[in-house]
Structures are given as structure tokens and as C-alpha cells.
Write a protein that holds these residues in place. Sequence first.
Motif, PDB file in Angstrom:
ATOM      1  N   THR A   1       0.836  -1.198   0.000  1.00 19.84           N
ATOM      2  CA  THR A   1       0.000   0.000   0.000  1.00 19.84           C
ATOM      3  C   THR A   1       0.872   1.250   0.000  1.00 19.84           C
ATOM      4  OG1 THR A   1      -1.724  -1.192   1.204  1.00 19.84           O
ATOM      5  CG2 THR A   1      -1.863   1.201   1.201  1.00 19.84           C
ATOM      6  N   THR A   2       1.913   1.248   0.801  1.00 22.94           N
ATOM      7  CA  THR A   2       2.845   2.376   0.815  1.00 22.94           C
ATOM      8  C   THR A   2       3.504   2.529  -0.549  1.00 22.94           C
ATOM      9  OG1 THR A   2       3.279   1.988   3.161  1.00 22.94           O
ATOM     10  CG2 THR A   2       4.885   3.332   1.959  1.00 22.94           C
ATOM     11  N   PHE A   3       3.889   1.409  -1.143  1.00 21.86           N
ATOM     12  CA  PHE A   3       4.495   1.427  -2.471  1.00 21.86           C
ATOM     13  C   PHE A   3       3.514   1.970  -3.507  1.00 21.86           C
ATOM     14  CE2 PHE A   3       6.225  -1.136  -6.206  1.00 21.86           C
ATOM     15  CZ  PHE A   3       7.246  -0.241  -6.455  1.00 21.86           C
ATOM     16  N   ARG A   4       2.237   1.592  -3.388  1.00 24.57           N
ATOM     17  CA  ARG A   4       1.223   2.079  -4.324  1.00 24.57           C
ATOM     18  C   ARG A   4       1.072   3.590  -4.221  1.00 24.57           C
ATOM     19  NH1 ARG A   4      -4.870  -0.145  -4.380  1.00 24.57           N
ATOM     20  NH2 ARG A   4      -4.799   0.780  -2.307  1.00 24.57           N
ATOM     21  N   PHE A   5       1.076   4.133  -3.000  1.00 25.98           N
ATOM     22  CA  PHE A   5       0.992   5.588  -2.833  1.00 25.98           C
ATOM     23  C   PHE A   5       2.219   6.277  -3.433  1.00 25.98           C
ATOM     24  CE2 PHE A   5      -1.961   4.759   0.871  1.00 25.98           C
ATOM     25  CZ  PHE A   5      -3.087   5.235   0.213  1.00 25.98           C
ATOM     26  N   ALA A   6       3.386   5.681  -3.250  1.00 26.27           N
ATOM     27  CA  ALA A   6       4.611   6.254  -3.823  1.00 26.27           C
ATOM     28  C   ALA A   6       4.547   6.234  -5.352  1.00 26.27           C
ATOM     29  CB  ALA A   6       5.832   5.494  -3.331  1.00 26.27           C
ATOM     30  N   MET A   7       4.062   5.127  -5.912  1.00 27.03           N
ATOM     31  CA  MET A   7       3.932   5.022  -7.371  1.00 27.03           C
ATOM     32  C   MET A   7       2.909   6.024  -7.906  1.00 27.03           C
ATOM     33  SD  MET A   7       6.070   2.785  -8.515  1.00 27.03           S
ATOM     34  CE  MET A   7       5.411   2.475 -10.121  1.00 27.03           C
ATOM     35  N   ALA A   8       1.791   6.175  -7.197  1.00 36.15           N
ATOM     36  CA  ALA A   8       0.773   7.143  -7.623  1.00 36.15           C
ATOM     37  C   ALA A   8       1.353   8.555  -7.598  1.00 36.15           C
ATOM     38  CB  ALA A   8      -0.454   7.050  -6.726  1.00 36.15           C
ATOM     39  N   GLY A   9       2.134   8.854  -6.585  1.00 39.29           N
ATOM     40  CA  GLY A   9       2.780  10.163  -6.515  1.00 39.29           C
ATOM     41  C   GLY A   9       3.773  10.369  -7.650  1.00 39.29           C
ATOM     42  N   ALA A  10       4.533   9.331  -7.956  1.00 39.00           N
ATOM     43  CA  ALA A  10       5.507   9.419  -9.039  1.00 39.00           C
ATOM     44  C   ALA A  10       4.812   9.587 -10.385  1.00 39.00           C
ATOM     45  CB  ALA A  10       6.392   8.170  -9.058  1.00 39.00           C
ATOM     46  N   PHE A  11       3.762   8.816 -10.638  1.00 40.63           N
ATOM     47  CA  PHE A  11       3.037   8.939 -11.896  1.00 40.63           C
ATOM     48  C   PHE A  11       2.388  10.310 -12.019  1.00 40.63           C
ATOM     49  CE2 PHE A  11       2.302   4.074 -12.210  1.00 40.63           C
ATOM     50  CZ  PHE A  11       3.564   3.913 -12.738  1.00 40.63           C
ATOM     51  N   THR A  12       1.831  10.807 -10.921  1.00 46.91           N
ATOM     52  CA  THR A  12       1.212  12.137 -10.934  1.00 46.91           C
ATOM     53  C   THR A  12       2.254  13.203 -11.253  1.00 46.91           C
ATOM     54  OG1 THR A  12      -0.432  11.421  -9.318  1.00 46.91           O
ATOM     55  CG2 THR A  12      -0.108  13.797  -9.564  1.00 46.91           C
ATOM     56  N   THR A  13       3.433  13.081 -10.674  1.00 49.75           N
ATOM     57  CA  THR A  13       4.508  14.027 -10.943  1.00 49.75           C
ATOM     58  C   THR A  13       4.922  13.985 -12.408  1.00 49.75           C
ATOM     59  OG1 THR A  13       5.302  13.763  -8.674  1.00 49.75           O
ATOM     60  CG2 THR A  13       6.846  14.712 -10.266  1.00 49.75           C
ATOM     61  N   VAL A  14       5.020  12.780 -12.971  1.00 47.58           N
ATOM     62  CA  VAL A  14       5.386  12.635 -14.381  1.00 47.58           C
ATOM     63  C   VAL A  14       4.340  13.296 -15.279  1.00 47.58           C
ATOM     64  CG1 VAL A  14       5.627  10.944 -16.256  1.00 47.58           C
ATOM     65  CG2 VAL A  14       6.808  10.588 -14.099  1.00 47.58           C
ATOM     66  N   VAL A  15       3.070  13.054 -15.002  1.00 50.22           N
ATOM     67  CA  VAL A  15       1.994  13.638 -15.816  1.00 50.22           C
ATOM     68  C   VAL A  15       2.007  15.162 -15.699  1.00 50.22           C
ATOM     69  CG1 VAL A  15      -0.509  13.832 -16.050  1.00 50.22           C
ATOM     70  CG2 VAL A  15       0.546  11.586 -15.810  1.00 50.22           C
ATOM     71  N   LEU A  16       2.142  15.672 -14.474  1.00 47.16           N
ATOM     72  CA  LEU A  16       2.184  17.123 -14.285  1.00 47.16           C
ATOM     73  C   LEU A  16       3.388  17.741 -14.995  1.00 47.16           C
ATOM     74  CD1 LEU A  16       1.101  17.486 -10.540  1.00 47.16           C
ATOM     75  CD2 LEU A  16      -0.224  18.051 -12.595  1.00 47.16           C
ATOM     76  N   TRP A  17       4.524  17.080 -14.916  1.00 47.25           N
ATOM     77  CA  TRP A  17       5.721  17.581 -15.594  1.00 47.25           C
ATOM     78  C   TRP A  17       5.524  17.584 -17.103  1.00 47.25           C
ATOM     79  CZ3 TRP A  17       9.408  20.621 -14.450  1.00 47.25           C
ATOM     80  CH2 TRP A  17      10.543  20.707 -15.230  1.00 47.25           C
TER      81      TRP A  17
END
Length: 184
Positions: free
Chosen positions: A161-177
Amino acid sequence: ITAVQHYITLVLLMGMLTSIVQSIDYSSWNTSNVRSTFLLYTHVVLGSLTITFGYALLILVCWGYGVVRQEMGLMKFKLSFFVVAFFLSNTAKDIYRQASIKSSVEDASKDNNDAGSSVAFILFPAAVMNAIAMLWTYGSLTETVETLEKENQTVKLKHFTTFRFAMAGAFTTVVLWAVVLMGV
């Protein structure tokens, strides 16, 4: 878990080898003012292999290989097909980009903005494969979390679950960038 650890070591070693070859390429280019085609394409291919195996490893970890699932089964074939397709599309994209940079540096009068064919045949497949990798990663991770919830495996569930939140944050950052870069 040992197999996953071997894959991690392989990806790290490939990344170091890519960096070494790229450093030698840049050093040689700076010294002689001539770009070595062999070194250039060697580090491009090694870089594509590293990224490809990195994505494959990430998919395997998110799928729960070695933690939730002990055998790959049909996933072996799906992942093999993905690795080949991703490697070919990513390598073609990187070679195209490096060749464009190399030719524009060597001859400033060249116009390398052949956007129509390059987007359709080179850049678009690589973008699709990257999107597939991201979606497959997140989908596998969500499926693994659901499996762990059903089996009441609280310790593993907490980590995934912690890993999923980290991945969601990373994907969100990539999309925003990407949105920021498109705006610029």
C-alpha cells in the motif's frame, strides 16, 4: 525473493555500464571534437536495455513476484513480449533523437524537424509502450494489494500500500511535468 534481487543487481550493473560508456563517449567527443558512432549507439542501446529491464522488474515487483506469487506462469510470455516491444520502440526513439542531435551539431544548416513521420513511426510507439508500462505497473500493484487484502496479509499489505501511494505520486509528478513541458 532471491531471483528478484538478482534482477535488481542486473539492472543496477547495466545502469552503471551505460553511464561508463556514455562518459567515455562524451570524453572522447570533447577531446577529439568528433563523435564516435560506435560509442554513441552503444550507450543508447545499453540505456534502452537498462530502462526496459527496469520496467520489467518494476512490473514483476508490482505483480507480487517472489512475495505473493512464486511462479510466473503465463506472465513470463506476456512480459517477454512487452520487453521485446518496449526495447525496440525505445531504442528506435533514442537512436532517432541521438542521430538528430548528432547531425544538427555537425551541420547547423540541417533542419531536423521532420515531425510528421518521426511522430507517427518512431515517437508515438515509444510513448504508447511507456504508457502501457505505467498502466500495467499500477494495475499489477492494485491487483496485488487486493489479493493481500483478501488473504489478510497485513504486513505485506502495508508495504505494498505504501508502495502504491509512492507510485501514484511518481506517476502524478510525471503527468504534471509533461503538462508543464507541453505548456512551455
